[in-house]
Design an enzyme around this catalytic site. Structure first.
Site, mmCIF file in Angstrom:
data_model
loop_
_atom_site.group_PDB
_atom_site.id
_atom_site.type_symbol
_atom_site.label_atom_id
_atom_site.label_comp_id
_atom_site.label_asym_id
_atom_site.label_seq_id
_atom_site.Cartn_x
_atom_site.Cartn_y
_atom_site.Cartn_z
ATOM 1 N N ARG A 118 -11.343 10.109 8.112
ATOM 2 C CA ARG A 118 -10.198 10.887 8.580
ATOM 3 C C ARG A 118 -10.323 11.151 10.057
ATOM 4 O O ARG A 118 -11.430 11.311 10.572
ATOM 5 C CB ARG A 118 -10.223 12.229 7.854
ATOM 6 C CG ARG A 118 -9.229 12.332 6.759
ATOM 7 C CD ARG A 118 -8.998 13.803 6.438
ATOM 8 N NE ARG A 118 -7.616 13.985 6.098
ATOM 9 C CZ ARG A 118 -7.209 14.442 4.915
ATOM 10 N NH1 ARG A 118 -8.084 14.799 4.012
ATOM 11 N NH2 ARG A 118 -5.933 14.567 4.661
ATOM 12 N N LYS A 136 -2.270 21.013 6.313
ATOM 13 C CA LYS A 136 -1.115 21.871 6.091
ATOM 14 C C LYS A 136 -1.564 23.290 5.786
ATOM 15 O O LYS A 136 -0.900 24.260 6.122
ATOM 16 C CB LYS A 136 -0.303 21.312 4.931
ATOM 17 C CG LYS A 136 1.105 21.854 4.917
ATOM 18 C CD LYS A 136 2.002 21.017 4.042
ATOM 19 C CE LYS A 136 2.263 19.673 4.645
ATOM 20 N NZ LYS A 136 2.230 18.590 3.693
ATOM 21 N N GLU A 175 3.306 11.158 1.211
ATOM 22 C CA GLU A 175 4.023 11.993 0.256
ATOM 23 C C GLU A 175 5.063 12.764 1.066
ATOM 24 O O GLU A 175 4.714 13.371 2.082
ATOM 25 C CB GLU A 175 3.057 12.985 -0.416
ATOM 26 C CG GLU A 175 3.748 13.826 -1.471
ATOM 27 C CD GLU A 175 2.836 14.876 -2.104
ATOM 28 O OE1 GLU A 175 1.777 15.194 -1.531
ATOM 29 O OE2 GLU A 175 3.196 15.379 -3.182
#
Length: 472
Positions: A230, A240, A16
RNA sequence: GCUCCCGUGGUGUAGCCCGGCCAAUCAUUUCGGCCUUUCGAGCCGAAGACUCGGGUUCAAAUCCCGACGGGAGCACCA
């Protein structure tokens, strides 16, 4: 990989465009890319830009730069947002087939009913006019999948497929206001663009059922979904949520701060793209969650760097050494011990500087060797070391790095782990001052060198010369 | 809380689907040694693991059940 045939594999990396890429993205991108290559397949870069509130124009290009830096090339590139008309078409079909419905319940109601496993009135309304949906206001209505409100898997309790967002999109401006959610476009895009093996991280696992259900409803081809865990590095979170405040409060230099796991940060620190690739591949696509230590990345990087970094002398916390009876000599120092990278020459008289850490170990009578020059015996030790020339013979004594009076002062910043016990560590950037030989002039901006017995250091020359230590 | 996923040495991983060739792979780490005018690299050697408890089986790291531990999801974010 299951059902994978040479020449018929298609993978994709779908970021994204809402920030810079970090090592977590790198894992996904490298895996997608390498699998495509391994099978002579096709690798697609797809921008999942369907939430206009989050996307920023600058990141489309920034992410592409980051990928290029990584050495990843893609065969095709497109934006999910460009396919919205197709998505609308499919949504309408879903509605007509009775697989979806327009829900006008409030957010809280939806949540509550999900918890209770209760269907709402909207679900069974006869008329489900797709066109009407476009006339609604933001927050007034959403398109939901007719899943199973009683499913054990809460992701299946009529997930939202489209919502209305009145916010200009960086590419399309105000052209669209009805936007698909991840559940919808993820499945649709993978299927339509011919992806055979889409990878995603484990946290989406519960959504697999939704993914396949949507494709079933539309009679679309089902790709071979795969999940991996992950990547997380101890003391170096990628989220973030944790990093943004540091940048905003200026606790770090920016998104390219050498302490951060962003690709830009790692690059600035002197981590090679190739090292990141190797490191990431080393983790593989296992589903077990692991906390990797940064040293593993360092180890890979060190080996790559060793064969390409020039050697230089840097003297941290210099201590003066005066050598009596010193022969005046021109030392010839090789830039690399085993690979021919040329050499540099240094005029020496009787005055040197050596690291305090070495000096502290010496006492009267100690012998050491100025590396590649000659031996010195310590006569007297105060703030300054007085010594005497003690021959050229190679002995089993400490060989230490040195500079002469001809040197530059220089700072090397040493990035440590930015987080300690979950909190930002204010002291995560150390600065070491020292003297470096003048031959640093020969080093280009951005070049990574090894300061012998100090570590691998990336040299920056913007205005003043400074070093950023990658690792030992 | 509910649901799902995961659990091999200090760390990461191979093996698990298709039980035996696993007294368990590779890398990193640590410790020795060699080499080297760097405490780097390289070479050699050593250390160190199948979470626990049951079950199935001639045989289980591998299959089944349970416990425990870790992670994720329960968003009109991806």
């Amino acid at each position: 990989m299951p059902d994978a045939r040479k020449g018929e594999v298609v993978t994709r990396f779908p970021p994204e465009p809402n920030g810079y890429l970090h090592i977590g993205h790198a894992k996904a991108a490298v895996i997608d890319y390498e699998y495509a290559r391994m099978y002579d397949g096709i690798f697609i870069l797809r921008f999942d830009d369907t939430n206009p509130v989050n996307e920023k124009k600058e990141f489309y290009d920034a992410q592409k730069e980051d990928l290029k830096w990584l050495g990843i090339e893609w065969d095709k590139e497109y934006r999910t947002s460009d396919n919205l008309p197709k998505h609308y078409e499919l949504a309408k079909e879903l509605l007509e087939r009775g697989c979806a419905y327009i829900c006008t319940c409030s957010e809280e109601e939806i949540r509550k009913n999900r918890r209770l496993g209760k269907e709402c009135a909207c679900r069974n309304r006869k008329e489900q006019p797709w066109d009407e949906f476009f006339k609604m206001k933001e927050g007034e209505a959403v398109l939901r999948l007719k899943g199973d409100m009683k499913s054990q898997n809460t992701a299946m309790r009529d997930p939202i497929l489209f919502r209305i967002i009145d916010h200009p999109h960086p590419i399309h401006g105000t052209r669209f206001r009805v936007w698909p959610t991840y559940d919808f476009y993820g499945a649709i895009e993978d299927s339509l663009s011919g992806i055979t093996h889409p990878f995603r991280t484990k946290e989406y696992e519960l959504r697999d059922e939704v993914y396949f259900y949507i494709l079933d409803c539309l009679d679309l081809r089902k790709p071979h979904l795969m999940e991996f865990s992950r990547l997380s590095i101890k003391g170096m979170p990628v989220s973030k949520r944790k990093l943004k405040p540091l940048v905003e409060k200026k606790l770090v230099w920016g998104w390219d701060d050498p302490r951060l796991p962003t690709l830009r940060g790692l690059a600035r620190r002197g981590i090679l793209a190739e090292a990141i690739k190797e490191f990431v591949l080393l983790q593989g696509i296992s589903k077990s969650e692991s906390v990797v230590v940064f040293e593993n990345l360092e180890a890979v990087n060190r080996k790559l760097l060793d064969g390409m970094a020039k050697r230089l002398f840097f003297v941290p916390e210099p201590v003066k050494v005066i050598v009596e009876n010193a022969p005046e000599r021109e030392a010839v120092l090789k830039y690399h011990p085993s690979i021919n990278m040329g050499e540099r020459k240094v005029e020496t008289k009787g005055m040197f500087y050596i690291p305090a850490s070495d000096a502290s170990k010496f006492e009267k009578g100690s012998k050491f060797r100025l590396k590649d020059l000659y031996n010195v015996v310590v006569l007297e030790k105060n703030d300054v070391i007085k010594g005497e020339y003690a021959g050229d013979e190679l002995l089993q004594i400490p060989k230490i790095q040195w500079v002469t009076e001809e040197h530059y002062e220089m700072e090397v910043v040493i990035p440590l782990l930015p987080f300690k016990n979950g909190e930002f560590d204010e002291n995560s950037l150390k600065i070491t001052k020292g003297y470096v030989e003048k031959n640093i002039d020969e080093i280009k901006h951005g070049e990574i060198v090894q300061f012998e017995r100090f570590g691998f250091v990336r040299i920056e020359k913007d205005g003043k010369t400074r070093g950023i230590k990658a690792h030992d």
